[in-house]
Design a protein around this motif. Sequence first.
Motif, PDB file in Angstrom:
ATOM      1  N   MET A   1       0.844  -1.184   0.000  1.00 23.73           N
ATOM      2  CA  MET A   1       0.000   0.000   0.000  1.00 23.73           C
ATOM      3  C   MET A   1       0.887   1.244   0.000  1.00 23.73           C
ATOM      4  SD  MET A   1      -2.873   1.184   2.770  1.00 23.73           S
ATOM      5  CE  MET A   1      -4.302   0.523   1.957  1.00 23.73           C
ATOM      6  N   SER A   2       0.502   2.215  -0.782  1.00 24.19           N
ATOM      7  CA  SER A   2       1.264   3.455  -0.851  1.00 24.19           C
ATOM      8  C   SER A   2       1.019   4.297   0.405  1.00 24.19           C
ATOM      9  CB  SER A   2       0.870   4.235  -2.109  1.00 24.19           C
ATOM     10  OG  SER A   2      -0.510   4.552  -2.069  1.00 24.19           O
ATOM     11  N   VAL A   3       1.783   5.355   0.530  1.00 26.51           N
ATOM     12  CA  VAL A   3       1.664   6.243   1.686  1.00 26.51           C
ATOM     13  C   VAL A   3       0.300   6.935   1.646  1.00 26.51           C
ATOM     14  CG1 VAL A   3       2.633   8.294   2.777  1.00 26.51           C
ATOM     15  CG2 VAL A   3       4.157   6.588   1.769  1.00 26.51           C
ATOM     16  N   PRO A   4      -0.446   6.870   2.745  1.00 26.65           N
ATOM     17  CA  PRO A   4      -1.763   7.517   2.775  1.00 26.65           C
ATOM     18  C   PRO A   4      -1.666   9.011   2.484  1.00 26.65           C
ATOM     19  CG  PRO A   4      -1.477   6.085   4.682  1.00 26.65           C
ATOM     20  CD  PRO A   4      -0.147   6.168   3.992  1.00 26.65           C
ATOM     21  N   GLU A   5      -2.643   9.501   1.730  1.00 27.87           N
ATOM     22  CA  GLU A   5      -2.687  10.918   1.370  1.00 27.87           C
ATOM     23  C   GLU A   5      -3.963  11.606   1.822  1.00 27.87           C
ATOM     24  OE1 GLU A   5      -1.946  11.270  -2.818  1.00 27.87           O
ATOM     25  OE2 GLU A   5       0.012  10.319  -2.670  1.00 27.87           O
ATOM     26  N   ASN A   6      -4.863  10.842   2.464  1.00 31.81           N
ATOM     27  CA  ASN A   6      -6.077  11.440   2.997  1.00 31.81           C
ATOM     28  C   ASN A   6      -6.569  10.607   4.176  1.00 31.81           C
ATOM     29  OD1 ASN A   6      -7.902   9.318   2.050  1.00 31.81           O
ATOM     30  ND2 ASN A   6      -7.701  10.213   0.008  1.00 31.81           N
ATOM     31  N   LYS A   7      -7.577  11.119   4.829  1.00 33.98           N
ATOM     32  CA  LYS A   7      -8.093  10.492   6.042  1.00 33.98           C
ATOM     33  C   LYS A   7      -8.513   9.045   5.808  1.00 33.98           C
ATOM     34  CE  LYS A   7     -11.923  11.353   9.261  1.00 33.98           C
ATOM     35  NZ  LYS A   7     -12.873  12.428   9.638  1.00 33.98           N
ATOM     36  N   GLN A   8      -9.285   8.797   4.744  1.00 39.89           N
ATOM     37  CA  GLN A   8      -9.770   7.436   4.507  1.00 39.89           C
ATOM     38  C   GLN A   8      -8.625   6.472   4.238  1.00 39.89           C
ATOM     39  OE1 GLN A   8     -12.940   6.340   5.141  1.00 39.89           O
ATOM     40  NE2 GLN A   8     -11.768   4.445   5.058  1.00 39.89           N
ATOM     41  N   GLN A   9      -7.647   6.910   3.470  1.00 35.87           N
ATOM     42  CA  GLN A   9      -6.484   6.051   3.208  1.00 35.87           C
ATOM     43  C   GLN A   9      -5.712   5.769   4.488  1.00 35.87           C
ATOM     44  OE1 GLN A   9      -4.160   7.936   0.132  1.00 35.87           O
ATOM     45  NE2 GLN A   9      -5.701   7.547  -1.452  1.00 35.87           N
ATOM     46  N   LEU A  10      -5.588   6.772   5.356  1.00 37.97           N
ATOM     47  CA  LEU A  10      -4.891   6.577   6.622  1.00 37.97           C
ATOM     48  C   LEU A  10      -5.636   5.566   7.494  1.00 37.97           C
ATOM     49  CD1 LEU A  10      -2.652   7.213   8.659  1.00 37.97           C
ATOM     50  CD2 LEU A  10      -3.977   9.236   9.366  1.00 37.97           C
ATOM     51  N   LEU A  11      -6.947   5.721   7.616  1.00 34.22           N
ATOM     52  CA  LEU A  11      -7.729   4.778   8.417  1.00 34.22           C
ATOM     53  C   LEU A  11      -7.650   3.371   7.842  1.00 34.22           C
ATOM     54  CD1 LEU A  11     -10.827   7.011   9.173  1.00 34.22           C
ATOM     55  CD2 LEU A  11      -9.183   6.132  10.859  1.00 34.22           C
ATOM     56  N   THR A  12      -7.729   3.261   6.529  1.00 33.48           N
ATOM     57  CA  THR A  12      -7.627   1.954   5.880  1.00 33.48           C
ATOM     58  C   THR A  12      -6.280   1.315   6.159  1.00 33.48           C
ATOM     59  OG1 THR A  12      -9.211   2.581   4.162  1.00 33.48           O
ATOM     60  CG2 THR A  12      -7.700   0.764   3.649  1.00 33.48           C
ATOM     61  N   ALA A  13      -5.205   2.087   6.018  1.00 32.56           N
ATOM     62  CA  ALA A  13      -3.859   1.563   6.257  1.00 32.56           C
ATOM     63  C   ALA A  13      -3.675   1.178   7.723  1.00 32.56           C
ATOM     64  CB  ALA A  13      -2.810   2.589   5.835  1.00 32.56           C
ATOM     65  N   MET A  14      -4.159   2.022   8.632  1.00 33.85           N
ATOM     66  CA  MET A  14      -4.046   1.713  10.059  1.00 33.85           C
ATOM     67  C   MET A  14      -4.731   0.381  10.362  1.00 33.85           C
ATOM     68  SD  MET A  14      -4.751   5.436  11.830  1.00 33.85           S
ATOM     69  CE  MET A  14      -4.751   4.838  13.527  1.00 33.85           C
ATOM     70  N   ASN A  15      -5.945   0.231   9.876  1.00 34.46           N
ATOM     71  CA  ASN A  15      -6.707  -0.975  10.191  1.00 34.46           C
ATOM     72  C   ASN A  15      -6.187  -2.207   9.471  1.00 34.46           C
ATOM     73  OD1 ASN A  15      -8.506   0.060  12.174  1.00 34.46           O
ATOM     74  ND2 ASN A  15      -9.591   1.123  10.551  1.00 34.46           N
ATOM     75  N   LYS A  16      -5.729  -2.038   8.247  1.00 37.18           N
ATOM     76  CA  LYS A  16      -5.172  -3.184   7.509  1.00 37.18           C
ATOM     77  C   LYS A  16      -3.916  -3.700   8.212  1.00 37.18           C
ATOM     78  CE  LYS A  16      -3.081  -4.555   3.171  1.00 37.18           C
ATOM     79  NZ  LYS A  16      -1.987  -4.097   2.379  1.00 37.18           N
TER      80      LYS A  16
END
Length: 167
Positions: A1-16
């Motif tokens: 997964m690439s570096v998160p660039e927004n809130k949803q991507q950050l939450l997705t990455a955190m939870n994954k």
Amino acid sequence: MSVPENKQQLLTAMNKNWDTLQKKLSHVPADQVFIAQLDGHASGTQMSVANLVSYLIGWGEQVLYWHRQECAGQDIIFPASGYKWNELGKLAQKYYADYATLTSWPALLEKHAQTHQKLVELVESYSDEALYGIAWYNSWTRGRMIQFNTVSPYKNAATRLNAILKK
């Protein structure tokens, strides 16, 4: 997964990364969690799986503390009071010690889960603009600083656990 660039991507990455880490932690034999058998965060040291979880709790709580300092109108002390960025090995040792009294593996895991949930709630409380639209610490955005101390360490911890799980 690439570096998160927004809130949803950050939450997705955190939870994954959280889910991946939890699966690996669930496969560590209970009789091995307090045995120092992993390379520690400071050069030349060894740590246990319990130390690794304590480290993750420590960083999570540090992120939450930064935000409490900010909300109280205080200067945020990065990375932590009494530590510089080039002393993260020493800070890791502090985190191990901070949670050494949690000698119950289930209790340590519960504390870790609580800290993760608080971090998710923290991220949810901010807009995309607040997380990624402005610099928060030097040139780093708030979202990137949270990612550095959640997503990345979760992934690193899951990788470290392979040393035990392959035995």
